[in-house]
Design an enzyme around this catalytic site. Structure first.
Site, PDB file in Angstrom:
ATOM      1  N   ASP A  13       0.810  -1.231   0.000  1.00 15.72           N
ATOM      2  CA  ASP A  13       0.000   0.000   0.000  1.00 15.72           C
ATOM      3  C   ASP A  13       0.841   1.278   0.000  1.00 15.72           C
ATOM      4  OD1 ASP A  13      -2.155  -1.756   0.161  1.00 15.72           O
ATOM      5  OD2 ASP A  13      -2.118  -1.711   2.353  1.00 15.72           O
ATOM      6  N   HIS A  41      -4.494  -1.945  -5.758  1.00 16.95           N
ATOM      7  CA  HIS A  41      -3.727  -0.786  -6.232  1.00 16.95           C
ATOM      8  C   HIS A  41      -4.690   0.296  -6.694  1.00 16.95           C
ATOM      9  CE1 HIS A  41      -0.228  -3.766  -7.254  1.00 16.95           C
ATOM     10  NE2 HIS A  41      -0.504  -3.711  -5.973  1.00 16.95           N
TER      11      HIS A  41
HETATM   12  P1  GDP Z   1      -0.742   0.237  -3.532  1.00 17.77           P
HETATM   13  O1  GDP Z   1      -1.307  -1.055  -3.060  1.00 17.77           O
HETATM   14  O2  GDP Z   1       0.721   0.355  -3.261  1.00 17.77           O
HETATM   15  O3  GDP Z   1      -1.082   0.551  -4.955  1.00 17.77           O
HETATM   16  O4  GDP Z   1      -1.427   1.371  -2.636  1.00 17.77           O
HETATM   17  P2  GDP Z   1      -2.994   1.496  -2.262  1.00 17.77           P
HETATM   18  O5  GDP Z   1      -3.700   1.996  -3.447  1.00 17.77           O
HETATM   19  O6  GDP Z   1      -3.481   0.271  -1.609  1.00 17.77           O
HETATM   20  O7  GDP Z   1      -2.924   2.597  -1.126  1.00 17.77           O
HETATM   21  C1  GDP Z   1      -2.386   3.862  -1.350  1.00 17.77           C
HETATM   22  C2  GDP Z   1      -3.459   4.910  -1.049  1.00 17.77           C
HETATM   23  O8  GDP Z   1      -2.869   6.198  -1.047  1.00 17.77           O
HETATM   24  C3  GDP Z   1      -4.557   4.978  -2.104  1.00 17.77           C
HETATM   25  O9  GDP Z   1      -5.736   5.359  -1.477  1.00 17.77           O
HETATM   26  C4  GDP Z   1      -4.058   6.065  -3.055  1.00 17.77           C
HETATM   27  O10 GDP Z   1      -5.121   6.692  -3.757  1.00 17.77           O
HETATM   28  C5  GDP Z   1      -3.410   7.013  -2.084  1.00 17.77           C
HETATM   29  N1  GDP Z   1      -2.259   7.778  -2.593  1.00 17.77           N
HETATM   30  C6  GDP Z   1      -1.299   7.411  -3.466  1.00 17.77           C
HETATM   31  N2  GDP Z   1      -0.357   8.381  -3.580  1.00 17.77           N
HETATM   32  C7  GDP Z   1      -0.762   9.380  -2.762  1.00 17.77           C
HETATM   33  C8  GDP Z   1      -0.194  10.649  -2.402  1.00 17.77           C
HETATM   34  O11 GDP Z   1       0.866  11.046  -2.840  1.00 17.77           O
HETATM   35  N3  GDP Z   1      -0.883  11.408  -1.497  1.00 17.77           N
HETATM   36  C9  GDP Z   1      -2.066  10.984  -0.944  1.00 17.77           C
HETATM   37  N4  GDP Z   1      -2.652  11.777  -0.065  1.00 17.77           N
HETATM   38  N5  GDP Z   1      -2.619   9.804  -1.260  1.00 17.77           N
HETATM   39  C10 GDP Z   1      -1.970   9.012  -2.130  1.00 17.77           C
HETATM   40  P1  IMO Z   2      -0.746  -4.281  -2.194  1.00 21.27           P
HETATM   41  O1  IMO Z   2      -0.278  -4.811  -3.521  1.00 21.27           O
HETATM   42  C1  IMO Z   2      -1.003  -4.722   2.176  1.00 21.27           C
HETATM   43  C2  IMO Z   2      -0.639  -8.787   3.749  1.00 21.27           C
HETATM   44  C3  IMO Z   2      -1.929  -9.153   4.472  1.00 21.27           C
HETATM   45  C4  IMO Z   2      -1.377 -10.117   5.521  1.00 21.27           C
HETATM   46  C5  IMO Z   2      -0.291 -10.852   4.749  1.00 21.27           C
HETATM   47  C6  IMO Z   2      -0.718 -12.204   4.186  1.00 21.27           C
HETATM   48  O2  IMO Z   2      -2.072  -3.639  -2.226  1.00 21.27           O
HETATM   49  O3  IMO Z   2       0.312  -3.456  -1.554  1.00 21.27           O
HETATM   50  P2  IMO Z   2      -2.293 -12.850   2.153  1.00 21.27           P
HETATM   51  O4  IMO Z   2      -3.733 -12.543   1.902  1.00 21.27           O
HETATM   52  O5  IMO Z   2      -1.357 -12.327   1.121  1.00 21.27           O
HETATM   53  O6  IMO Z   2      -2.054 -14.295   2.438  1.00 21.27           O
HETATM   54  O7  IMO Z   2      -1.965 -12.074   3.534  1.00 21.27           O
HETATM   55  O8  IMO Z   2       0.085 -10.003   3.685  1.00 21.27           O
HETATM   56  N1  IMO Z   2      -0.814  -8.293   2.368  1.00 21.27           N
HETATM   57  C7  IMO Z   2      -0.896  -7.000   2.053  1.00 21.27           C
HETATM   58  N2  IMO Z   2      -0.923  -5.896   2.823  1.00 21.27           N
HETATM   59  N3  IMO Z   2      -1.044  -4.597   0.834  1.00 21.27           N
HETATM   60  C8  IMO Z   2      -0.994  -5.685   0.031  1.00 21.27           C
HETATM   61  O9  IMO Z   2      -0.939  -5.623  -1.304  1.00 21.27           O
HETATM   62  C9  IMO Z   2      -0.943  -6.963   0.638  1.00 21.27           C
HETATM   63  N4  IMO Z   2      -0.901  -8.212   0.164  1.00 21.27           N
HETATM   64  C10 IMO Z   2      -0.811  -9.004   1.223  1.00 21.27           C
HETATM   65  O10 IMO Z   2      -2.522  -8.014   5.055  1.00 21.27           O
HETATM   66  O11 IMO Z   2      -0.748  -9.392   6.547  1.00 21.27           O
HETATM   67 MG    MG Z   3      -2.803  -1.748  -1.787  1.00 25.52          MG
END
Ligand code: GDP
Ligand code: IMO
Ligand code: MG
Length: 422
Positions: A13, A41
């Protein structure tokens, strides 16, 4: 031209989706190479807001090809829904989305087993996303998986399913669950497969014959969830590292020239496991609220803490980062003081991440340096020179601690809210 791998540098994340969406404008092919729909994502651009779980976040560049390569595992229903969502948003996917027949399929018993194992582990649970990830990869490596390729011959699929249900139903029953009916599963999954079939085709040539083009390999999760190098057993089932991209996407290692580490300006984690810089005070609450730190996949509240340079230094070394992208800088806008963890001590001695198992990591004391905040908005800033002086100092501190140059700084969730540092 060469391939670039993009890796999440913490516990997931980090904002990979946002950075991939931005970089996809300059890419010809974007490839998912591992993990499943445990990934979430977020992409926000002119098409709208999308939580991408399986289809590469680079799908929004209409000129690019998007590949789900062999290392990825697939929940057919989630994939179908994602295809429908993109179609509804008028994102063209026909002729641009390619799915490897080698991908293993997440079957209903995998999801059930994921939940049952977690329940059995009680307070020692991993805190999985409940998507069946661990059990599916376990079946893959123990030669019990069902792949997309198997669905092309109905008899093969039927026979493999029968074998698996023979074993899985015994386990399900032993754990107090109802057995699965073969006919029901077969019909439901075959129906889903038919919807996805037009996109399934060996993807090796799509990648290999285009090595002269710009390829972006989209990592999921984060380094410290890696099955080998993460905080085992609080990890995920796949290889998260840049090295995993070669097997997971079918690309020779020499072709990978750039490795971008996506690094959140602070640290978050979902699920169980050690987290040295975790905050349990008001600062932690501020990070949660300002950063809207709730899971994209499960909606769970993310644990929040200060930036941990010890982790990112290790991530940079093991992945061979050539540059890093800092995300969510704007979330720190209102702090008067910001801490950076420079390293750890354990029983009074300096220790490094790689020397510690999860139990030890949960006991380390972070050694902090305190920096002054900037107390002004960086939201949406697109030029480095426009950043407040203390924000620049914070970025320079990160660069100095990690030893890798920062090439991008994200200042908001939208594609356009980004600073490119040349
Ligand atoms: P990922 O799994 O690495 O793609 O990340 P996620 O999408 O799960 O979580 C990142 C969160 O932060 C999402 O809600 C994005 O929309 C948000 N986000 C990404 N870049 C930025 C940023 O620079 N500033 C803020 N405030 N939010 C961001
Ligand atoms: P993105 O791509 C955050 C974490 C789960 C748990 C551990 C094992 O969005 O960054 P699983 O379901 O994979 O067997 O869970 O891994 N986990 C993540 N946490 N972002 C992710 O993906 C994750 N993918 C797995 O929360 O702790
Ligand atoms: Mg994510």
């Amino acid at each position: 031209m060469a391939a670039t791998v993009l890796i999440g540098s913490q516990w997931g994340d980090e904002g990979k989706g946002k950075i991939i969406d931005y970089l996809s404008e300059k890419s010809d092919i974007i490839v998912r190479f591992h993990g499943g729909n445990n990934a979430g994502h977020t992409v926000i651009n002119s098409f709208g807001k999308f939580p991408m779980h399986l289809i590469p976040s680079g799908i929004f560049n209409k000129k690019a090809k998007a590949v789900i390569a062999n290392g990825t595992i697939i929940d057919l229903e989630v994939l179908k829904n994602e295809i429908d969502l993109l179609r509804k948003a008028k994102v063209s996917i026909d002729g641009r989305l390619f799915i490897s027949p080698r991908c293993h399929v997440i079957m209903p018993y995998h999801k059930l087993l994921d939940r049952l194992y977690e329940e059995a582990k009680g307070k020692n649970k991993t805190g999985t996303t409940g998507r069946g990830i661990g059990p599916t990869y376990a079946d893959k490596v123990s030669y019990n998986g069902i792949r997309l390729a198997d669905f092309f011959d109905k008899k093969v699929f039927s026979q493999k399913l029968e074998t698996q249900l023979m074993v899985k139903n015994k386990v399900l029953k032993a754990l107090g669950e109802k057995p699965l009916n073969k006919k029901d599963v077969e019909e439901e999954y075959y129906k889903l497969f038919r919807k996805i079939k037009p996109f399934i085709k060996e993807v090796f040539p799509v990648v290999f014959n285009n090595l002269n083009k710009k390829i972006l390999l989209e990592g999921a999760h984060g380094v410290f969830l890696d099955n080998d190098w993460g905080t085992y057993p609080f990890v995920t089932a796949s290889t998260v590292l840049s090295g995993g991209a070669t097997a997971g996407a079918g690309i020779p290692p020499q072709k990978i020239e750039h490795v971008i580490g996506v690094v959140k300006a602070y640290t978050t984690r979902v699920g169980s496991g050690p987290f040295p810089t975790e905050l349990f005070d008001k600062n932690g609450e501020t990070l949660t609220s300002e950063g809207n730190e709730y899971g994209t996949t499960t909606g769970r509240k993310r644990r929040c803490g200060w930036f941990d340079a010890e982790l990112i230094r290790f991530a940079a070394k093991i992945n061979g980062y050539t540059e890093i992208a800092i995300t969510k800088l704007d979330v720190l806008d209102n702090f008067s003081e910001i801490k950076v963890c420079k390293g750890y001590s354990l029983k009074g001695k300096k220790v490094n991440y790689e020397d510690l198992v999860a139990e030890q990591l949960s006991k380390v004391k972070p050694v902090y340096k305190t920096l002054k905040g900037w107390k002004s908005s960086t939201k949406g800033i697109t030029k480095y020179k426009d950043l407040p002086e203390n924000a620049k100092k914070y970025l320079r501190e990160i660069e100095k601690e990690v030893g890798v140059k920062i090439s991008l700084v994200s200042t908001g969730a939208d594609r356009k809210q980004i600073i490119e540092i040349v």
